[in-house]
Design a protein around this motif. Structure first.
Motif, mmCIF file in Angstrom:
data_model
loop_
_atom_site.group_PDB
_atom_site.id
_atom_site.type_symbol
_atom_site.label_atom_id
_atom_site.label_comp_id
_atom_site.label_asym_id
_atom_site.label_seq_id
_atom_site.Cartn_x
_atom_site.Cartn_y
_atom_site.Cartn_z
ATOM 1 N N LEU A 131 0.832 -1.206 0.000
ATOM 2 C CA LEU A 131 0.000 0.000 0.000
ATOM 3 C C LEU A 131 0.862 1.249 0.000
ATOM 4 O O LEU A 131 0.633 2.189 -0.775
ATOM 5 C CB LEU A 131 -0.922 -0.015 1.231
ATOM 6 C CG LEU A 131 -1.697 1.267 1.530
ATOM 7 C CD1 LEU A 131 -2.633 1.607 0.383
ATOM 8 C CD2 LEU A 131 -2.481 1.126 2.825
ATOM 9 N N SER A 132 1.861 1.283 0.875
ATOM 10 C CA SER A 132 2.720 2.464 1.003
ATOM 11 C C SER A 132 3.511 2.721 -0.275
ATOM 12 O O SER A 132 3.590 3.858 -0.752
ATOM 13 C CB SER A 132 3.675 2.280 2.198
ATOM 14 O OG SER A 132 4.450 3.434 2.400
ATOM 15 N N PHE A 134 2.766 1.650 -3.315
ATOM 16 C CA PHE A 134 1.808 2.011 -4.366
ATOM 17 C C PHE A 134 1.435 3.492 -4.264
ATOM 18 O O PHE A 134 1.460 4.227 -5.253
ATOM 19 C CB PHE A 134 0.555 1.137 -4.252
ATOM 20 C CG PHE A 134 -0.551 1.523 -5.198
ATOM 21 C CD1 PHE A 134 -0.383 1.411 -6.574
ATOM 22 C CD2 PHE A 134 -1.764 1.990 -4.721
ATOM 23 C CE1 PHE A 134 -1.411 1.768 -7.456
ATOM 24 C CE2 PHE A 134 -2.789 2.341 -5.587
ATOM 25 C CZ PHE A 134 -2.605 2.239 -6.958
ATOM 26 N N TYR A 135 1.099 3.933 -3.055
ATOM 27 C CA TYR A 135 0.714 5.329 -2.860
ATOM 28 C C TYR A 135 1.861 6.273 -3.227
ATOM 29 O O TYR A 135 1.670 7.266 -3.937
ATOM 30 C CB TYR A 135 0.284 5.549 -1.403
ATOM 31 C CG TYR A 135 0.388 6.979 -0.943
ATOM 32 C CD1 TYR A 135 -0.405 7.978 -1.520
ATOM 33 C CD2 TYR A 135 1.300 7.356 0.046
ATOM 34 C CE1 TYR A 135 -0.297 9.297 -1.123
ATOM 35 C CE2 TYR A 135 1.405 8.668 0.460
ATOM 36 C CZ TYR A 135 0.605 9.636 -0.129
ATOM 37 O OH TYR A 135 0.722 10.933 0.267
ATOM 38 N N ILE A 138 2.433 6.453 -7.027
ATOM 39 C CA ILE A 138 1.415 7.283 -7.674
ATOM 40 C C ILE A 138 1.701 8.760 -7.410
ATOM 41 O O ILE A 138 1.571 9.617 -8.294
ATOM 42 C CB ILE A 138 0.006 6.910 -7.161
ATOM 43 C CG1 ILE A 138 -0.357 5.483 -7.558
ATOM 44 C CG2 ILE A 138 -1.044 7.885 -7.705
ATOM 45 C CD1 ILE A 138 -0.378 5.223 -9.035
ATOM 46 N N THR A 244 -3.702 9.242 3.868
ATOM 47 C CA THR A 244 -2.606 8.815 2.988
ATOM 48 C C THR A 244 -1.248 9.280 3.505
ATOM 49 O O THR A 244 -0.266 8.533 3.430
ATOM 50 C CB THR A 244 -2.803 9.341 1.555
ATOM 51 O OG1 THR A 244 -3.109 10.733 1.600
ATOM 52 C CG2 THR A 244 -3.931 8.626 0.863
ATOM 53 N N LEU A 379 -6.257 6.930 -10.067
ATOM 54 C CA LEU A 379 -5.380 6.042 -9.297
ATOM 55 C C LEU A 379 -5.040 6.657 -7.945
ATOM 56 O O LEU A 379 -4.926 5.965 -6.933
ATOM 57 C CB LEU A 379 -4.091 5.761 -10.079
ATOM 58 C CG LEU A 379 -4.186 4.749 -11.222
ATOM 59 C CD1 LEU A 379 -2.844 4.623 -11.912
ATOM 60 C CD2 LEU A 379 -4.644 3.392 -10.711
ATOM 61 N N ALA A 383 -5.736 4.998 -4.320
ATOM 62 C CA ALA A 383 -4.740 4.867 -3.241
ATOM 63 C C ALA A 383 -5.266 5.499 -1.957
ATOM 64 O O ALA A 383 -5.062 4.964 -0.859
ATOM 65 C CB ALA A 383 -3.431 5.536 -3.666
ATOM 66 N N ASP A 384 -5.946 6.636 -2.089
ATOM 67 C CA ASP A 384 -6.551 7.289 -0.923
ATOM 68 C C ASP A 384 -7.559 6.362 -0.241
ATOM 69 O O ASP A 384 -7.608 6.267 0.988
ATOM 70 C CB ASP A 384 -7.260 8.580 -1.338
ATOM 71 C CG ASP A 384 -6.294 9.675 -1.751
ATOM 72 O OD1 ASP A 384 -5.103 9.565 -1.412
ATOM 73 O OD2 ASP A 384 -6.722 10.632 -2.409
ATOM 74 N N LEU A 386 -7.675 3.058 -0.264
ATOM 75 C CA LEU A 386 -6.966 1.979 0.422
ATOM 76 C C LEU A 386 -6.419 2.453 1.768
ATOM 77 O O LEU A 386 -6.512 1.748 2.774
ATOM 78 C CB LEU A 386 -5.820 1.465 -0.458
ATOM 79 C CG LEU A 386 -6.210 0.804 -1.782
ATOM 80 C CD1 LEU A 386 -4.972 0.520 -2.618
ATOM 81 C CD2 LEU A 386 -6.980 -0.481 -1.539
ATOM 82 N N CYS A 387 -5.864 3.649 1.781
ATOM 83 C CA CYS A 387 -5.315 4.205 3.020
ATOM 84 C C CYS A 387 -6.416 4.494 4.036
ATOM 85 O O CYS A 387 -6.230 4.285 5.241
ATOM 86 C CB CYS A 387 -4.531 5.473 2.722
ATOM 87 S SG CYS A 387 -3.017 5.215 1.773
#
Length: 476
Positions: A131-132, A134-135, A138, A244, A379, A383-384, A386-387
């Protein structure tokens, strides 16, 4: 018909080159006497208050502040400005408490994911690493795209040229000097950013075409307490940006880099106080811009008022400001991704060399995205989301004893499922639940018209309710 630009390409390229290489040269020369993993990953755990404060602020403020807050304000009103500024600054306050906890329990730590591995478990640890990264990837793409498109808008320089120069010069000193180099250049970038923002502020508020009367007359709805997006947009930006940034390893590196907790505490509080007015001002320019021209392009709201007179001097100011903002963010992201790979990706590799290869590979992808001018907003929002679903379970786990990792993962999954069901489609017209499964007219407009808001809100609150309910049931 040939497009007219604010400044010629040669001047713009010279400014981009000089500004980028200045940071690269300073970063490399300074880092030559500070080698080794300790300096590369945690700056020797010796950062003082002034150095840490300026680094935290410069890292938090990327080129996105030239676009995002003003653009949001043109449709989300003053509420979005408040939400954006508080959301950007809030992690600094949260890190005062989270940082104290992690430094006390894990004094030799380097990444926050290490703490998750030892405190909670390896499965959540793996998810948070992905996750981290990926964020932050992006975020890297977004920053490079933003600055490339800005330089193109001002001077016509090709997107790939700006993207290549900025990426190459930043990688040179960041992969060589690590966090030491990043913090030093942040200090210089902070000074440049503050000075140039003051120049922009002075110009905007001394302009003849801007008046309080015009703003209140032409943008009254954006300032109204009855305007619903003031609340929905404000909460959306606060939740998304705050969540995020708590998964941004660059912030956690600086938590570990502080000389002691007193320095960390003071630096985070000062950063909080500095970030809020900067982001707030950038948002207000959007409201000013739409009061001057109701048909203004939201993404260019800030520039529409700053470059109204097509001033070449102000164009040069914007280029230097944009490069400083971008590089300060990119070097933080590059070093943060590298530290996660080196420290936590031991099952993949154990060497700095392998880490650098992967970072360069990700940078090449970011270059391709930026050179084509692709929009990665969707995207970024993903990501937001998911966080948002992970934020409470993860940081609740920092303090809770006798944790059940499986229950935390289940709570995250429930948050994600709820969020995805309401998450808007790429054209923001519908979601899986509303528009596909259920018709629009079955639910009130406050729900169907604000899908992104409800998606983020319920993705955040869902895990909270699940965990609290489980704990309450267990106690009984």
């Amino acid at each position: 018909m040939e497009q007219l630009y604010f400044i010629n390409q040669s001047t713009a390229l010279i400014l981009v080159l000089l500004t980028s290489f200045l940071f690269a040269i300073i970063g490399v020369l300074y880092s030559r006497k500070y080698r080794g993993y300790s300096n590369y990953l945690t700056a020797g755990r010796n950062a003082g208050t002034l150095s840490l404060t300026t680094s935290l602020v410069a890292s938090a403020l990327g080129a996105w502040i030239l676009f995002g807050p003003a653009s949001a304000a043109t449709w989300g009103g003053i509420g979005s400005v408040i939400g954006y500024s508080l959301g950007t600054a809030f992690p600094m306050l949260a890190l005062i408490y989270l940082g104290k906890k992690i430094r006390k329990d894990f004094p030799k730590g380097i990444t926050f994911t290490q703490f998750i591995f030892h405190k909670i478990g390896k499965n959540l640890f793996k998810f948070i690493i992905l996750l981290s990264v990926f964020y932050m990837f992006i975020f890297l793409c977004a920053e490079i795209t933003a600055v490339a498109m800005l330089i193109n808008y001002i001077s016509g320089v090709s997107l790939w040229v700006t993207a290549a120069l900025v990426i190459a010069t930043t990688l040179i000193y960041t992969l060589y000097g690590g966090l030491r180099a990043s913090i030093l250049t942040d200090n210089l970038q902070f000074l440049i950013i503050i000075i140039l923002l003051l120049v922009c502020t002075n110009y905007i508020f001394s302009s003849d075409f801007i008046s309080y009367k015009n703003i209140t007359n032409n943008s009254a709805v954006l300032l109204s307490g009855k305007y619903i997006p003031n609340y929905t947009a404000g909460l959306t930006f606060f939740i998304a940006v705050a969540a995020t940034n708590l998964f941004h390893q660059g912030n956690w590196q600086r938590v570990f880099a502080a000389k002691n907790y007193k320095v960390l505490n003071k630096s985070l509080k000062l950063s909080f106080l500095i970030i809020i007015p900067i982001v707030f001002f950038m948002g207000v320019t959007g409201i000013i811009a739409i009061s001057v021209d109701s048909k203004v392009n939201p993404d260019l709201a800030f520039f529409s008022i700053l470059l109204k007179d097509k001033s070449e001097i102000l164009s040069m100011v914007i280029i230097i400001l944009a490069i400083s903002l971008t590089v300060s963010t990119i070097d933080t992201l590059v070093n943060a991704i590298s530290s996660l790979i080196i420290v936590d990706g031991k099952k993949i590799n154990k060497s700095l060399k392998s880490s650098n290869i992967l970072v360069i590979f990700l940078s090449i992808i970011a270059f391709f995205v930026a050179s084509k001018g692709f929009s990665i907003l969707y995207l970024f929002l993903l990501a937001d989301l998911l966080c948002c679903a992970a934020v409470f379970p993860v940081f609740y786990g920092f303090y809770k004893r006798n944790l059940n990792e499986r229950h935390l993962i289940i709570s995250v999954m429930i948050g994600l499922i709820i969020g995805f069901l309401l998450f808007p489609s790429p054209d923001f017209s519908k979601s899986i639940l509303i528009g596909l499964v259920l018709p629009f007219d079955l639910l009130p407009q406050i729900v169907s018209s604000y899908l992104l808001f409800w998606s983020f809100l319920l993705a955040t609150l869902g895990p909270v309710i699940v965990i609290i309910s489980y704990d309450s049931f267990k106690r009984r």
